[in-house]
Design an enzyme around this catalytic site. Structure first.
Site, PDB file in Angstrom:
ATOM      1  CB  SER A   1       2.567  -3.316  -8.582  1.00 52.19           C
ATOM      2  OG  SER A   1       3.328  -3.637  -7.451  1.00 52.19           O
TER       3      SER A   1
ATOM      4  CG  LEU B   1      -2.024  -1.030   1.285  1.00 51.30           C
ATOM      5  CD1 LEU B   1      -2.673  -1.010   2.666  1.00 51.30           C
ATOM      6  CD2 LEU B   1      -3.065  -0.778   0.204  1.00 51.30           C
ATOM      7  CB  SER B   2       0.007   4.746  -0.867  1.00 49.52           C
ATOM      8  OG  SER B   2       0.581   6.022  -0.698  1.00 49.52           O
TER       9      SER B   2
END
Length: 203
Positions: free
Chosen positions: A110, A37-38
C-alpha cells in the site's frame, strides 16, 4: 474515490449491532494495517501477531496482499490506478470484518499515503491502526525473499515500489516497527502490547 455506479440501492442497517457483536466476541475489533516495502516482513509479522492473538482467544483474520490478488483482485495489476483500487477494495472488505467484531490484519505494501488514509476515513475512531513495518531499502534488497528486487534492478519488472515507483511513509502511524534491527517475535509482541495497553483486547 470510486463513484457510486449502481442506482436505486439503499443501505440497510443490521439488527445486531457492532457493539453487540464485540460483546459476544469478548473484545473490541479493528483493522491492523501493516504497510512497508516488499521484503520488510509485513506478512510474517502479521501472521505472528495472528498466532499470538489466537492463543489469547482473540478472533482474527489475515488478509495478505498476494493472496487477495489471486482471488478478489485477480483482475488488477500494479499501475497507480490499479494499486488504488486494490487498496479501496481491501479496505471495504476489512471494514466488514471489523464490523463483524473481528480483528483483521492486512499485509499490503500500500505505497500511497492517500490510499491508506481513505481506508482510515471509512472507519470509526480508533478502528484503523496503521502499523509501519519500517525496514530500509538496503535491508529489503538484501533479504529479497522473492527475488523481485533483483528483477527490478535488471529492468525485468517495471513500476516496482522502492526502485522506480515511490513508497510514501506513514505520516502518523499508530505503531512503527524497527524491522531493520528487531526479530519478528519482538515486532509481533510490540503490536500485541499496543493493543493490550489501549484496551482493544477486552470488551
Amino acid at each position: 474515490m470510486t463513484d457510486q455506479k449502481a442506482t436505486n440501492v439503499t443501505w440497510h442497517d443490521h439488527t445486531v449491532t457492532k457493539v453487540e457483536r464485540r460483546k459476544l466476541m469478548g473484545h473490541k475489533s479493528a483493522i491492523l494495517w501493516f504497510t512497508g516495502l516488499s521484503g520488510a516482513g509485513k506478512s510474517t509479522v502479521a501472521n505472528t501477531v495472528d498466532h499470538l492473538m489466537h492463543e489469547k482467544g482473540i478472533h482474527t483474520y489475515v488478509l495478505d496482499g498476494d493472496n487477495v490478488r489471486m482471488g478478489l483482485n485477480k483482475n488488477l495489476g500494479f499501475s497507480a490506478d490499479d494499486r488504488t483500487e486494490n487498496i479501496r477494495r481491501i479496505g471495504e472488505v476489512a471494514k466488514l470484518f471489523s464490523d463483524a467484531g473481528i480483528f483483521v490484519l492486512t499485509a499490503f505494501i500500500s505505497p500511497y499515503r492517500a490510499d491508506r488514509d481513505r481506508v482510515r476515513e471509512i472507519m470509526g475512531e480508533g478502528e484503523f491502526i496503521e502499523v509501519y513495518v519500517n525496514a530500509s531499502l538496503a535491508t529489503c534488497e538484501e533479504r529479497d525473499p522473492k527475488g523481485l528486487y533483483k528483477k527490478a534492478r535488471a529492468g525485468e519488472i517495471k513500476g516496482f515500489t522502492g526502485i522506480d515507483d515511490p513508497y510514501e511513509e506513514p505520516a502518523k502511524a499508530e505503531i512503527t516497527l524497527d524491522a531493520d534491527t528487531k526479530s519478528i517475535d519482538e515486532l509481533a509482541q510490540e503490536v500485541v502490547a499496543y493493543l493490550d495497553a489501549n484496551g482493544y483486547l477486552s470488551a
